[in-house]
Write a protein that holds these residues in place. Structure first.
Motif, short mmCIF file in Angstrom:
data_model
loop_
_atom_site.label_atom_id
_atom_site.label_comp_id
_atom_site.label_asym_id
_atom_site.label_seq_id
_atom_site.Cartn_x
_atom_site.Cartn_y
_atom_site.Cartn_z
N MET A 168 -25.45 40.30 -46.06
CA MET A 168 -26.26 39.58 -47.05
C MET A 168 -26.14 38.06 -46.81
N PRO A 169 -27.25 37.32 -46.99
CA PRO A 169 -27.16 35.86 -46.84
C PRO A 169 -26.07 35.31 -47.78
N ARG A 170 -25.35 34.27 -47.34
CA ARG A 170 -24.14 33.88 -48.09
C ARG A 170 -24.40 33.15 -49.39
N PHE A 171 -25.62 32.62 -49.63
CA PHE A 171 -25.86 31.91 -50.90
C PHE A 171 -26.80 32.68 -51.84
N THR A 172 -26.98 33.96 -51.59
CA THR A 172 -27.84 34.77 -52.46
C THR A 172 -27.31 34.73 -53.90
N GLY A 173 -28.22 34.46 -54.85
CA GLY A 173 -27.82 34.40 -56.26
C GLY A 173 -27.30 33.05 -56.69
N LYS A 174 -27.15 32.12 -55.74
CA LYS A 174 -26.64 30.78 -56.07
C LYS A 174 -27.80 29.80 -56.16
N THR A 175 -27.58 28.75 -56.95
CA THR A 175 -28.60 27.72 -57.13
C THR A 175 -28.04 26.36 -56.69
N VAL A 176 -28.82 25.66 -55.90
CA VAL A 176 -28.37 24.40 -55.32
C VAL A 176 -29.36 23.28 -55.65
N ILE A 177 -28.86 22.17 -56.19
CA ILE A 177 -29.70 20.97 -56.34
C ILE A 177 -29.38 20.04 -55.17
N ILE A 178 -30.40 19.63 -54.44
CA ILE A 178 -30.19 18.72 -53.31
C ILE A 178 -31.02 17.46 -53.57
N THR A 179 -30.36 16.37 -53.93
CA THR A 179 -31.13 15.13 -54.14
C THR A 179 -31.54 14.57 -52.78
N GLY A 180 -32.63 13.84 -52.77
CA GLY A 180 -33.11 13.25 -51.51
C GLY A 180 -33.52 14.31 -50.51
N SER A 181 -34.21 15.35 -50.99
CA SER A 181 -34.61 16.41 -50.06
C SER A 181 -36.08 16.33 -49.67
N SER A 202 -33.34 19.11 -44.44
CA SER A 202 -32.73 20.11 -43.57
C SER A 202 -31.75 20.98 -44.35
N ALA A 203 -30.96 20.34 -45.24
CA ALA A 203 -30.00 21.11 -46.04
C ALA A 203 -30.74 22.09 -46.95
N ALA A 204 -31.85 21.64 -47.55
CA ALA A 204 -32.63 22.52 -48.43
C ALA A 204 -33.11 23.75 -47.66
N LEU A 205 -33.58 23.52 -46.44
CA LEU A 205 -34.08 24.63 -45.63
C LEU A 205 -32.94 25.60 -45.31
N LEU A 206 -31.81 25.07 -44.87
CA LEU A 206 -30.71 25.97 -44.49
C LEU A 206 -30.17 26.74 -45.69
N PHE A 207 -30.04 26.07 -46.84
CA PHE A 207 -29.57 26.77 -48.05
C PHE A 207 -30.55 27.89 -48.42
N ALA A 208 -31.84 27.56 -48.42
CA ALA A 208 -32.84 28.54 -48.86
C ALA A 208 -32.91 29.71 -47.88
N LEU A 209 -32.82 29.42 -46.56
CA LEU A 209 -32.83 30.51 -45.59
C LEU A 209 -31.59 31.39 -45.72
N ASP A 210 -30.52 30.80 -46.29
CA ASP A 210 -29.28 31.55 -46.49
C ASP A 210 -29.23 32.13 -47.91
N GLY A 211 -30.40 32.24 -48.55
CA GLY A 211 -30.49 33.01 -49.79
C GLY A 211 -30.49 32.22 -51.08
N ASP A 271 -24.93 26.14 -59.12
CA ASP A 271 -23.71 26.44 -58.37
C ASP A 271 -23.27 25.30 -57.46
N VAL A 272 -24.24 24.54 -56.97
CA VAL A 272 -23.92 23.49 -55.99
C VAL A 272 -24.78 22.26 -56.28
N LEU A 273 -24.14 21.10 -56.28
CA LEU A 273 -24.87 19.82 -56.36
C LEU A 273 -24.62 19.06 -55.07
N VAL A 274 -25.69 18.75 -54.35
CA VAL A 274 -25.56 17.92 -53.15
C VAL A 274 -26.13 16.53 -53.48
N ASN A 275 -25.23 15.56 -53.63
CA ASN A 275 -25.64 14.18 -53.92
C ASN A 275 -25.94 13.49 -52.59
#
Ligand code: NDP
Length: 278
Positions: free
Chosen positions: A1-14, A21-30, A88-92
């Motif tokens: 299973m993708p490792r971030f399935t069920g998790k929510t990430v806010i990425i500022t400056g995306s 790029s981080a938004a794409l990788l997080f989303a592709l990883d669920g 679940d995750v905040l990327v500043n």
């Protein structure tokens, strides 16, 4: 299973560069992702990139907002909770070496520029951390800050306020990490060196000048020993590593430097053969 399935990430400056790029990788990883920036066209480009890469529209919350405004920050938190129900995750990540047109250099740069630069690169991180903390306490989540090798220890007279903001951000990462780990929240950061993004464009360089900048640095061993500017994905991969508790749970309050070796060399010693071949 993708490792971030069920998790929510806010990425500022995306809406560009490393955040995109981080938004794409997080989303592709669920992950469900909140993507954001001020520029609606570039933000839409990020959204379309995700959708074309196979990410479901249900996984994406796209918010045009200025991260230095309190309303913008509140909108990021509220719409994320409305759509996904958790954080679940905040990327500043949003940041910039803001320039003014006055031509002033070094210590002559204006106080207005000082306030704007610290507001974006430091204060907005502090504010977002405060606003997201109660939600990360519930999920035992992670914060990843994006700093810069510009934070030191080398001097940065041309970008004096930007460098000061990033140096202060490093201390904030360390101190917030120790404060927040008692609530189960991990805080870490990444310090990139030169990475090919919209960063120098945001400073006013056109596409050709930006390309020249990256090309010239790449051939100077005393600037980037690796011989190339980094790609956004080089940094995004580290962001995901630090956001992945299974992989990095014992790392607390650290900054991972990813700079192609830039901080390890002095112009004086980078290429002894070249220096002594005259
Ligand atoms: P980009 O210019 O490509 O991306 C910066 C992002 O920040 C954009 O999405 C921009 O969106 C957003 N942003 C800037 N100001 C604001 C604001 N007021 N409100 C909301 N969003 C904002 O640069 P990078 O991807 O390179 O930068 C990402 C991070 O990496 C920054 O923190 C930067 O300091 C750091 N960094 C970059 C390095 C590099 O060489 N590229 C080196 C070291 C650190 P918009 O314009 O749509 O608002």
């Amino acid at each position: 299973m993708p490792r971030f399935t069920g998790k929510t990430v806010i990425i500022t400056g995306s809406s560009n560069g490393i955040g995109r790029s981080a938004a794409l990788l997080f989303a592709l990883d669920g992950a469900n992702v909140t993507i954001t920036g001020r520029n609606s066209e570039r933000l839409e480009e990020t959204k379309q990139l995700l959708l074309k890469s196979g990410v479901s529209e249900k996984q994406v919350n796209s918010v045009v907002a200025d991260v230095t405004s309190s309303d913008g920050q509140d909108q990021l938190v509220k719409t994320t909770l409305d759509k996904f129900g958790r954080i679940d995750v905040l990327v500043n990540n949003a940041g910039a070496a803001i320039t003014d047109n006055s031509g002033a250099t070094g210590t002559d740069q204006s106080l207005d520029l000082y306030h704007k630069t610290l507001h974006l690169n430091l204060q907005a991180v502090v504010e977002m951390t405060k606003k997201v903390k109660p939600h990360l306490m519930k999920t035992k989540g992670e914060i990843v800050n994006i700093s810069s090798i510009g934070g030191g220890p080398h001097a940065q007279p041309d970008f004096i306020y930007y460098a000061m903001a990033k140096a202060a951000l490093d201390q904030y990462t360390r101190s917030a990490a120790i404060d927040l780990i008692q609530h189960g929240i991990r805080v870490n950061s990444v310090s990139p060196g030169i990475v090919s993004t919209g960063f120098v464009g945001a400073m006013g360089l056109d596409n050709q000048a930006s390309q020249n900048f990256y090309d010239s640095l790449s051939v100077r061993k005393h600037c980037i020993p690796a011989g190339m500017a980094g790609n956004p994905e080089d940094i995004a991969n580290i962001i995901l590593f630090l956001a992945d508790r299974k992989l990095s749970s014992y790392i607390i309050g650290q900054s991972i430097v990813a700079d192609g070796g830039s901080t390890l060399v002095l112009g004086l010693q980078a290429d002894m053969k070249e220096l002594s071949s005259q």
